[in-house]
Motif scaffolding. Structure first.
Motif, PDB file in Angstrom:
ATOM      1  N   ASP A 190     -12.184   1.811  -8.254  1.00  0.00           N
ATOM      2  CA  ASP A 190     -10.819   1.311  -8.371  1.00  0.00           C
ATOM      3  C   ASP A 190     -10.609   0.761  -9.774  1.00  0.00           C
ATOM      4  O   ASP A 190     -11.136  -0.303 -10.116  1.00  0.00           O
ATOM      5  CB  ASP A 190     -10.582   0.207  -7.338  1.00  0.00           C
ATOM      6  CG  ASP A 190      -9.133  -0.266  -7.281  1.00  0.00           C
ATOM      7  OD1 ASP A 190      -8.381  -0.014  -8.248  1.00  0.00           O
ATOM      8  OD2 ASP A 190      -8.758  -0.892  -6.281  1.00  0.00           O
ATOM      9  N   VAL A 192      -8.046  -0.600 -10.996  1.00  0.00           N
ATOM     10  CA  VAL A 192      -7.224  -1.815 -10.994  1.00  0.00           C
ATOM     11  C   VAL A 192      -8.102  -3.060 -10.934  1.00  0.00           C
ATOM     12  O   VAL A 192      -7.902  -4.022 -11.677  1.00  0.00           O
ATOM     13  CB  VAL A 192      -6.220  -1.803  -9.828  1.00  0.00           C
ATOM     14  CG1 VAL A 192      -5.488  -3.139  -9.732  1.00  0.00           C
ATOM     15  CG2 VAL A 192      -5.207  -0.669 -10.001  1.00  0.00           C
ATOM     16  N   TYR A 230     -13.291 -10.197  -2.786  1.00  0.00           N
ATOM     17  CA  TYR A 230     -12.657  -9.078  -2.084  1.00  0.00           C
ATOM     18  C   TYR A 230     -13.241  -8.833  -0.692  1.00  0.00           C
ATOM     19  O   TYR A 230     -12.743  -7.993   0.046  1.00  0.00           O
ATOM     20  CB  TYR A 230     -12.781  -7.799  -2.914  1.00  0.00           C
ATOM     21  CG  TYR A 230     -12.002  -7.847  -4.195  1.00  0.00           C
ATOM     22  CD1 TYR A 230     -10.605  -7.848  -4.192  1.00  0.00           C
ATOM     23  CD2 TYR A 230     -12.641  -7.901  -5.433  1.00  0.00           C
ATOM     24  CE1 TYR A 230      -9.874  -7.896  -5.366  1.00  0.00           C
ATOM     25  CE2 TYR A 230     -11.920  -7.952  -6.622  1.00  0.00           C
ATOM     26  CZ  TYR A 230     -10.541  -7.949  -6.579  1.00  0.00           C
ATOM     27  OH  TYR A 230      -9.838  -8.007  -7.748  1.00  0.00           O
ATOM     28  N   ASN A 248       0.668   4.032  -4.183  1.00  0.00           N
ATOM     29  CA  ASN A 248       0.662   2.571  -4.132  1.00  0.00           C
ATOM     30  C   ASN A 248      -0.749   2.091  -4.443  1.00  0.00           C
ATOM     31  O   ASN A 248      -1.641   2.174  -3.599  1.00  0.00           O
ATOM     32  CB  ASN A 248       1.118   2.066  -2.764  1.00  0.00           C
ATOM     33  CG  ASN A 248       1.353   0.563  -2.737  1.00  0.00           C
ATOM     34  OD1 ASN A 248       0.721  -0.189  -3.476  1.00  0.00           O
ATOM     35  ND2 ASN A 248       2.269   0.122  -1.882  1.00  0.00           N
ATOM     36  N   THR A 249      -0.951   1.577  -5.648  1.00  0.00           N
ATOM     37  CA  THR A 249      -2.292   1.175  -6.085  1.00  0.00           C
ATOM     38  C   THR A 249      -2.769  -0.107  -5.413  1.00  0.00           C
ATOM     39  O   THR A 249      -3.926  -0.493  -5.595  1.00  0.00           O
ATOM     40  CB  THR A 249      -2.329   0.985  -7.611  1.00  0.00           C
ATOM     41  OG1 THR A 249      -1.372  -0.020  -7.987  1.00  0.00           O
ATOM     42  CG2 THR A 249      -2.002   2.295  -8.332  1.00  0.00           C
ATOM     43  N   ASN A 250      -1.905  -0.763  -4.629  1.00  0.00           N
ATOM     44  CA  ASN A 250      -2.315  -1.979  -3.927  1.00  0.00           C
ATOM     45  C   ASN A 250      -2.832  -1.693  -2.525  1.00  0.00           C
ATOM     46  O   ASN A 250      -3.237  -2.599  -1.814  1.00  0.00           O
ATOM     47  CB  ASN A 250      -1.146  -2.967  -3.841  1.00  0.00           C
ATOM     48  CG  ASN A 250      -1.584  -4.334  -3.340  1.00  0.00           C
ATOM     49  OD1 ASN A 250      -2.580  -4.887  -3.799  1.00  0.00           O
ATOM     50  ND2 ASN A 250      -0.851  -4.878  -2.383  1.00  0.00           N
ATOM     51  N   ASN A 264      -4.341  -3.833   2.407  1.00  0.00           N
ATOM     52  CA  ASN A 264      -3.591  -4.418   1.301  1.00  0.00           C
ATOM     53  C   ASN A 264      -4.551  -5.250   0.458  1.00  0.00           C
ATOM     54  O   ASN A 264      -5.103  -6.244   0.934  1.00  0.00           O
ATOM     55  CB  ASN A 264      -2.450  -5.282   1.845  1.00  0.00           C
ATOM     56  CG  ASN A 264      -1.551  -5.824   0.748  1.00  0.00           C
ATOM     57  OD1 ASN A 264      -2.011  -6.499  -0.165  1.00  0.00           O
ATOM     58  ND2 ASN A 264      -0.262  -5.545   0.848  1.00  0.00           N
ATOM     59  N   LYS A 265      -4.777  -4.841  -0.777  1.00  0.00           N
ATOM     60  CA  LYS A 265      -5.788  -5.485  -1.623  1.00  0.00           C
ATOM     61  C   LYS A 265      -5.458  -6.936  -1.938  1.00  0.00           C
ATOM     62  O   LYS A 265      -6.338  -7.804  -1.908  1.00  0.00           O
ATOM     63  CB  LYS A 265      -5.943  -4.710  -2.935  1.00  0.00           C
ATOM     64  CG  LYS A 265      -6.366  -3.270  -2.806  1.00  0.00           C
ATOM     65  CD  LYS A 265      -6.394  -2.635  -4.198  1.00  0.00           C
ATOM     66  CE  LYS A 265      -6.437  -1.145  -4.151  1.00  0.00           C
ATOM     67  NZ  LYS A 265      -6.360  -0.532  -5.493  1.00  0.00           N
ATOM     68  N   THR A 266      -4.212  -7.200  -2.292  1.00  0.00           N
ATOM     69  CA  THR A 266      -3.856  -8.564  -2.702  1.00  0.00           C
ATOM     70  C   THR A 266      -3.776  -9.508  -1.514  1.00  0.00           C
ATOM     71  O   THR A 266      -4.217 -10.652  -1.585  1.00  0.00           O
ATOM     72  CB  THR A 266      -2.532  -8.578  -3.485  1.00  0.00           C
ATOM     73  OG1 THR A 266      -1.517  -7.939  -2.705  1.00  0.00           O
ATOM     74  CG2 THR A 266      -2.683  -7.848  -4.809  1.00  0.00           C
TER      75      THR A 266
END
Length: 350
Positions: A190, A192, A230, A248-250, A264-266
């Motif tokens: 990833d 990001v 994470y 969608n990079t999230n 959902n990463k965030t």
């Protein structure tokens, strides 16, 4: 392996057996039930299927409506001595457990592919298939990723580890770093978070987790460290697949024996996939246009398809297509095929 069976009232079964793996399967579960009015052509990138029956990685055109026709199959690969592989590597290859194509800036923006199989891993030039790096490796490999620096990351389900090999340093380089992770099944780079998403089991408390690893050290001598911020517990046991959610990079696609999810990463939260939360999904992804593509073992479908994989209980002769909202659109069926995993052939990480 066990799954959740609905019989009037909901009875929760604890999924207690080992992760999916290329091992005998589970009790059946419903598959798609809505028949499309016509066979549709689906625009999008080609689809890579690891085929246990042909012992090849095969690329198919989703625009082709009959995948048994010669023109539907656009590329196929297995290791051969003419491509630079050893006789032992050729004999070890059983069709693949993962396949990813990446465009490499460090190598003049050329495309390369990484492949894992139960007993070997390879980095090849794509589409020529020529060997760049390869090795026979025990541990029941289930996933591979090509890092931006040219090194290869691998997940071993029985070996209980994630490794990064210094493949950038030469075709026969054997230097690697290892992170212990039980039933390790997936690796996905990833850009990001500048880290490697992985699924597996914490060996200290048996928790089934999704987490990320930082790749440090040098290209020649890599190191792996968990990015603990994470780490999350999976909604159901035995994590399997992680795929990019294109558009969608999230978000990430994540599957387990017990379900399929969008992560959902965030927010560090899981939501149920729009495709009815199917169990034992071995491969899932989406085309940049939104269409969802997945592979699920024939043994876990009820009824079992008339044309199905007879070789094992963890593969399928069918690839299913869904709209982005989860409505089943149709399938492609290949006679005699035993597809284990599907990948969108898109050379970007996200």
């Amino acid at each position: 392996m066990r799954r959740i069976i609905l019989m009037g009232v909901a009875i929760a079964w604890v999924i207690s057996q080992a992760a999916c793996s290329k091992k005998p399967g589970a009790n059946p579960a419903p598959g798609p039930t809505v028949n499309p009015p016509v066979v549709q052509a689906y625009p999008g990138f080609q689809l890579a299927l690891t085929n246990d029956a042909s012992k090849q990685v095969e690329l198919y055109d989703p625009m082709a409506t009959d995948w048994n026709a010669t023109e539907a199959k656009k590329w196929r690969w297995s290791p051969t001595t003419s491509l630079g592989f050893s006789t032992n590597e050729v004999k070890s290859f059983g069709g693949g457990t993962d396949f990813k194509v990446r465009k490499m800036k460090i190598w003049q923006d050329a495309s390369y592919a990484v492949i894992s199989d139960n007993g070997m891993a390879a980095l090849i030039a794509y589409p020529s298939g020529q060997r760049v790096w390869s090795k026979v490796i025990s541990g029941n490999l289930h996933s591979a990723e090509l890092l931006p620096n040219g090194n290869i990351a691998l997940a071993a389900a029985d070996g209980n580890w994630i490794r990064v090999y210094a493949s950038s340093q030469g075709a026969d380089n054997n230097t690697y770093t290892e992170y212990s992770l039980g039933a390790a099944h997936a690796v996905l780079w990833d850009p990001v978070i500048n880290g490697l998403w992985v699924t597996g089991q914490d060996l200290t408390n048996n928790a089934h987790i999704l987490t990320a690893l930082a790749v440090g050290g040098t290209d020649a001598d890599p190191e792996l460290t968990e990015l603990k911020q994470y780490r999350v517990t999976l909604p159901t046991a035995w994590g399997h697949e992680i795929s990019a959610y294109y558009g969608n990079t999230n978000l990430l696609w994540v599957t387990t024996n017990g379900g399929e999810y969008v992560f959902n990463k965030t927010a560090k939260t899981f939501s149920v996939s729009p495709t009815n939360n199917l169990t034992f999904v071995k491969g899932i992804g989406n085309q940049p246009g939104g269409q969802i593509v997945l592979v699920r073992p024939d043994a876990n479908k009820n009824p079992r398809p008339a044309i199905s994989c007879s070789l094992n209980n963890w593969s399928s002769g069918t690839v299913d297509f869904y709209t982005s909202g989860g409505q089943w659109q149709g399938s492609r069926i290949v006679n005699g095929a035993c597809f284990y995993k599907v990948k969108i052939v898109y050379d970007n990480y996200q």
